[in-house]
Design an enzyme around this catalytic site. Structure first.
Site, short mmCIF file in Angstrom:
data_model
loop_
_atom_site.label_atom_id
_atom_site.label_comp_id
_atom_site.label_asym_id
_atom_site.label_seq_id
_atom_site.Cartn_x
_atom_site.Cartn_y
_atom_site.Cartn_z
N CYS A 187 0.87 -1.26 -0.08
CA CYS A 187 0.14 0.03 0.08
C CYS A 187 0.68 1.33 0.04
O CYS A 187 0.29 2.37 -0.35
CB CYS A 187 -0.86 -0.13 1.21
SG CYS A 187 -2.14 -1.51 1.15
N HIS A 209 -3.34 7.41 2.91
CA HIS A 209 -3.78 5.99 2.29
C HIS A 209 -5.01 5.63 3.01
O HIS A 209 -5.19 5.76 4.41
CB HIS A 209 -2.64 4.86 2.71
CG HIS A 209 -2.88 3.62 2.46
ND1 HIS A 209 -3.55 3.23 1.39
CD2 HIS A 209 -2.96 2.46 3.24
CE1 HIS A 209 -4.05 1.88 1.42
NE2 HIS A 209 -3.50 1.46 2.56
N ASN A 228 -10.32 0.50 0.48
CA ASN A 228 -8.90 0.44 0.50
C ASN A 228 -8.39 -0.28 -1.05
O ASN A 228 -8.42 -1.49 -1.17
CB ASN A 228 -8.32 -0.48 1.73
CG ASN A 228 -6.63 -0.41 1.78
OD1 ASN A 228 -5.91 -0.02 0.62
ND2 ASN A 228 -6.32 -1.03 2.50
#
Length: 325
Positions: A111, A252, A282
């Site tokens: 990520c 994020h 996500n």
């Protein structure tokens, strides 16, 4: 400075899945998901691939046809879900955009990938005098999660975001400071094993074995909150910019609770954090550039604005980039 973001783009799959859709296949509820993650819906791939989403995100980036493609000398794709390992996703993008000569490669920092790719691109563009470069963050998490595990399936979505970078040694806009780091995942809180194939020399019982993402949420959350705090503080300390001067923080988009806790610890108003996890969930390496594209396309950024991009992910990796728009 000199390396700045001049255009943004994104692409998400056609199919939108709400929490109510997940109620039909998982032991969960819309209220439970919203309360624990902040997610209301996400986009899930049906026919789309990592490559196709990446290409369309770049086409969105270049749709005004005002960029000389011959000036694009670098394409980096951050992904942990490449649909082709050879050629790389970035090479597929180059081919689709019909760029003759260009450095291309993929990186996997989970990520955190987009931040790492952006930092690598800045360094390469300066060292090799590359006028224009593209960085893509993209992941198809729907291919990785166990759709019987509500602890992971509810959190993730698919999507791609892209940025066009321009290098001008005399430009006062661009990346101001960067902080990147990694700590050991000693408790295996976030793991995804690769596919294992049977060969004449191993003892696998099956022709091949598939593995799914394993995540221990409480450990990841504790790490993520500390990672955001450390990263934001570090890029501020490395610059001459104060936290009060920051227009937006683009985190994020992993979990609303993580962002809320980090904001509280840093004594920053939650309104300063740009959040779209409710609509996208996500998207791993895609989350920061997708959010950045929304900010840009909605005219929420003005020339001279300071923003911070901050992320964290498997490895355990984390970091932040402070840039002047």
């Amino acid at each position: 400075m000199g390396v700045q973001i001049i255009k943004t783009g994104k692409k998400v799959p056609y199919k939108k899945i709400t929490n109510f859709d997940l109620e039909k296949i998982l032991n969960t509820t819309d209220e439970w998901i919203k309360d624990r993650t902040g997610v209301i819906s996400r986009f899930i791939s049906t026919n789309e691939t990592t490559t196709s989403l990446s290409i369309e995100a770049c086409q969105d980036l270049l749709k005004e046809n005002d960029v000389n493609l011959s000036e694009i000398g670098l394409i980096i794709c951050a992904t942990m879900t490449p649909d082709t390992i050879i050629p790389t996703v970035s090479a597929n993008i180059k081919k689709a955009l019909k760029i003759d000569h260009c450095i291309t490669f993929d990186i996997n920092v989970a990520c955190s990938g987009f931040l790492y790719a952006l930092s690598v691109a800045e360094s390469m563009m300066k060292n090799l005098s590359i006028k224009k470069g593209i960085v893509v963050g993209v992941d198809l998490n729907s291919q990785l999660v166990d759709w019987k595990d509500r602890g992971t399936a509810i959190v993730f979505g698919d999507g791609a975001g892209s940025v066009l970078l321009s290098y001008d040694i005399n430009d006062t806009s661009g990346i101001v400071s960067t902080f990147l780091d990694n700590i050991d995942d000693t408790e295996n809180s976030l793991i995804l094993k690769n596919i294992s194939y049977k060969t004449p020399f191993n003892n696998l019982n099956n022709e091949f074995e598939f593995f799914k993402l394993e995540m221990f949420g409480p450990k990841v959350m504790k790490f993520a909150i500390n990672a955001i705090n450390t990263s934001i503080s570090s890029v501020i300390n490395l610059s001459k910019v104060s936290l009060n001067e920051i227009k937006y923080i683009v985190p994020h988009q992993a979990n609303q609770r993580i962002i809320d806790a980090a904001a509280k610890n840093l004594k920053i108003s939650k309104e300063k954090f740009y959040i779209n996890i409710d609509n996208y969930a996500n998207t791993s390496a895609g989350s920061i550039p997708i959010a950045l594209d929304e900010l840009n396309k909605n005219n929420l950024l003005k020339k001279g604005d300071y923003i911070i991009l901050v992320g964290f992910g498997g490895g355990l990796s984390f970091g932040a980039i402070l840039l002047k728009w």
